[in-house]
Design a protein around this motif. Structure first.
Motif, mmCIF file in Angstrom:
data_model
loop_
_atom_site.group_PDB
_atom_site.id
_atom_site.type_symbol
_atom_site.label_atom_id
_atom_site.label_comp_id
_atom_site.label_asym_id
_atom_site.label_seq_id
_atom_site.Cartn_x
_atom_site.Cartn_y
_atom_site.Cartn_z
ATOM 1 N N THR A 35 32.445 36.146 67.535
ATOM 2 C CA THR A 35 31.576 35.024 67.191
ATOM 3 C C THR A 35 31.246 34.188 68.415
ATOM 4 N N VAL A 36 32.218 33.973 69.284
ATOM 5 C CA VAL A 36 32.020 33.118 70.456
ATOM 6 C C VAL A 36 31.217 33.847 71.521
ATOM 7 N N PHE A 37 31.619 35.059 71.835
ATOM 8 C CA PHE A 37 30.897 35.915 72.778
ATOM 9 C C PHE A 37 31.252 37.367 72.481
ATOM 10 N N PRO A 38 30.439 38.314 72.981
ATOM 11 C CA PRO A 38 30.690 39.728 72.662
ATOM 12 C C PRO A 38 32.081 40.169 73.114
ATOM 13 N N LEU A 39 32.710 41.018 72.325
ATOM 14 C CA LEU A 39 34.062 41.472 72.637
ATOM 15 C C LEU A 39 34.110 42.352 73.880
ATOM 16 N N THR A 40 32.980 42.892 74.277
ATOM 17 C CA THR A 40 32.938 43.731 75.478
ATOM 18 C C THR A 40 33.211 42.929 76.741
ATOM 19 N N ILE A 41 33.144 41.623 76.644
ATOM 20 C CA ILE A 41 33.428 40.769 77.797
ATOM 21 C C ILE A 41 34.895 40.879 78.229
ATOM 22 N N PHE A 42 35.763 41.316 77.307
ATOM 23 C CA PHE A 42 37.188 41.448 77.601
ATOM 24 C C PHE A 42 37.522 42.754 78.311
ATOM 25 N N GLY A 43 36.566 43.650 78.438
ATOM 26 C CA GLY A 43 36.828 44.954 79.034
ATOM 27 C C GLY A 43 37.101 45.996 77.960
ATOM 28 N N ASP A 44 37.136 47.250 78.392
ATOM 29 C CA ASP A 44 37.270 48.354 77.439
ATOM 30 C C ASP A 44 38.589 48.355 76.686
ATOM 31 N N VAL A 45 39.693 48.093 77.381
ATOM 32 C CA VAL A 45 41.011 48.183 76.737
ATOM 33 C C VAL A 45 41.150 47.133 75.643
ATOM 34 N N LEU A 46 40.856 45.885 75.950
ATOM 35 C CA LEU A 46 40.966 44.827 74.942
ATOM 36 C C LEU A 46 39.918 44.984 73.841
ATOM 37 N N ALA A 47 38.733 45.433 74.200
ATOM 38 C CA ALA A 47 37.702 45.652 73.180
ATOM 39 C C ALA A 47 38.159 46.718 72.186
ATOM 40 N N TYR B 80 34.983 43.427 62.664
ATOM 41 C CA TYR B 80 34.081 43.992 61.655
ATOM 42 C C TYR B 80 33.379 42.918 60.836
ATOM 43 N N THR B 81 33.656 41.646 61.130
ATOM 44 C CA THR B 81 32.962 40.563 60.432
ATOM 45 C C THR B 81 31.735 40.077 61.193
ATOM 46 N N VAL B 82 31.756 40.160 62.528
ATOM 47 C CA VAL B 82 30.623 39.674 63.328
ATOM 48 C C VAL B 82 30.151 40.723 64.334
ATOM 49 N N PHE B 83 31.053 41.170 65.192
ATOM 50 C CA PHE B 83 30.693 42.056 66.300
ATOM 51 C C PHE B 83 30.069 43.368 65.809
ATOM 52 N N PHE B 84 30.661 43.969 64.803
ATOM 53 C CA PHE B 84 30.141 45.225 64.269
ATOM 54 C C PHE B 84 28.740 45.070 63.658
ATOM 55 N N PRO B 85 28.509 44.094 62.761
ATOM 56 C CA PRO B 85 27.149 43.963 62.221
ATOM 57 C C PRO B 85 26.094 43.655 63.294
ATOM 58 N N VAL B 86 26.457 42.865 64.288
ATOM 59 C CA VAL B 86 25.506 42.561 65.368
ATOM 60 C C VAL B 86 25.189 43.823 66.158
ATOM 61 N N ASN B 87 26.207 44.628 66.438
ATOM 62 C CA ASN B 87 25.959 45.887 67.146
ATOM 63 C C ASN B 87 25.100 46.837 66.321
ATOM 64 N N ALA B 88 25.264 46.809 65.000
ATOM 65 C CA ALA B 88 24.415 47.623 64.132
ATOM 66 C C ALA B 88 22.964 47.152 64.230
ATOM 67 N N LEU B 89 22.766 45.853 64.251
ATOM 68 C CA LEU B 89 21.410 45.293 64.317
ATOM 69 C C LEU B 89 20.741 45.560 65.666
ATOM 70 N N THR B 90 21.510 45.492 66.729
ATOM 71 C CA THR B 90 20.925 45.654 68.062
ATOM 72 C C THR B 90 20.815 47.116 68.489
ATOM 73 N N GLY B 91 21.238 48.043 67.639
ATOM 74 C CA GLY B 91 21.069 49.457 67.940
ATOM 75 C C GLY B 91 22.100 50.027 68.891
#
Length: 172
Positions: free
Chosen positions: A98-110, A120-131
């Motif tokens: 919600t605050v910022f994309p989880l990819t900002i933490f790097g691959d391991v933490l993401a 799966y409440t925010v990051f996943f639906p946004v990634n679905a929308l952005t393709g």
């Protein structure tokens, strides 16, 4: 607790009722914004991305509800649960993307965050929308959403049953 209705069902219906209106307004505003941006050529969305988002949204809303419902059970064991609930909410905001994309933490933490239900409440639906997801990844993600919903609903039920057994009402 003293109302003659199933408490989970009562809270769920209240949540969905509020979120239905809120989601409709947000979806309308987003549709207008996306339309304006796509007409200017700044962004392009395919219909399949929008459909994936619409499929992911109900699971995200229900998952959000069961996460917070399960967390609200701490009130049975902690006298003042507001501070703890607020702190956990902040952690969930970060862990959900919600605050910022989880990819900002790097691959391991993401990847670690993807094992938790919050993404799966925010990051996943946004990634679905952005393709950013293939159809297979989107289908797997929706499946994971509903798996977490079942798990957290079971946890909520256990927490509720244990909490009601030890519940003591004080005051007037």
């Amino acid at each position: 607790m003293v109302q003659p209705v199933h408490y989970f069902a009562y809270r769920f219906c209240r949540f969905i009722g509020g979120k239905a209106v809120q989601s409709a307004v947000v979806l309308l505003a987003a549709a207008i914004l996306l339309l304006c941006l796509s007409l200017e050529g700044q962004i392009s969305f395919r219909l399949s991305y929008i459909l994936l988002y619409i499929l992911a949204l109900p699971g995200a809303l229900v998952l959000n509800f069961v996460v917070y419902y399960a967390l609200s059970g701490i009130a049975f064991w902690v006298t003042e649960s507001g501070g703890l609930f607020y702190t956990l909410s902040l952690v969930i905001y970060v862990a959900s993307g919600t605050v910022f994309p989880l990819t900002i933490f790097g691959d391991v933490l993401a990847r670690m965050f993807s094992l938790l239900p919050f993404s799966y409440t925010v990051f996943f639906p946004v990634n679905a929308l952005t393709g950013k997801l293939t159809m297979l990844e989107a289908a797997e993600g929706i499946g994971v959403q509903w798996l977490w919903i079942v798990v957290l609903a079971a946890v909520s039920r256990r927490v509720w049953q244990a909490g009601v057994k030890r519940f003591v009402s004080v005051g007037g």
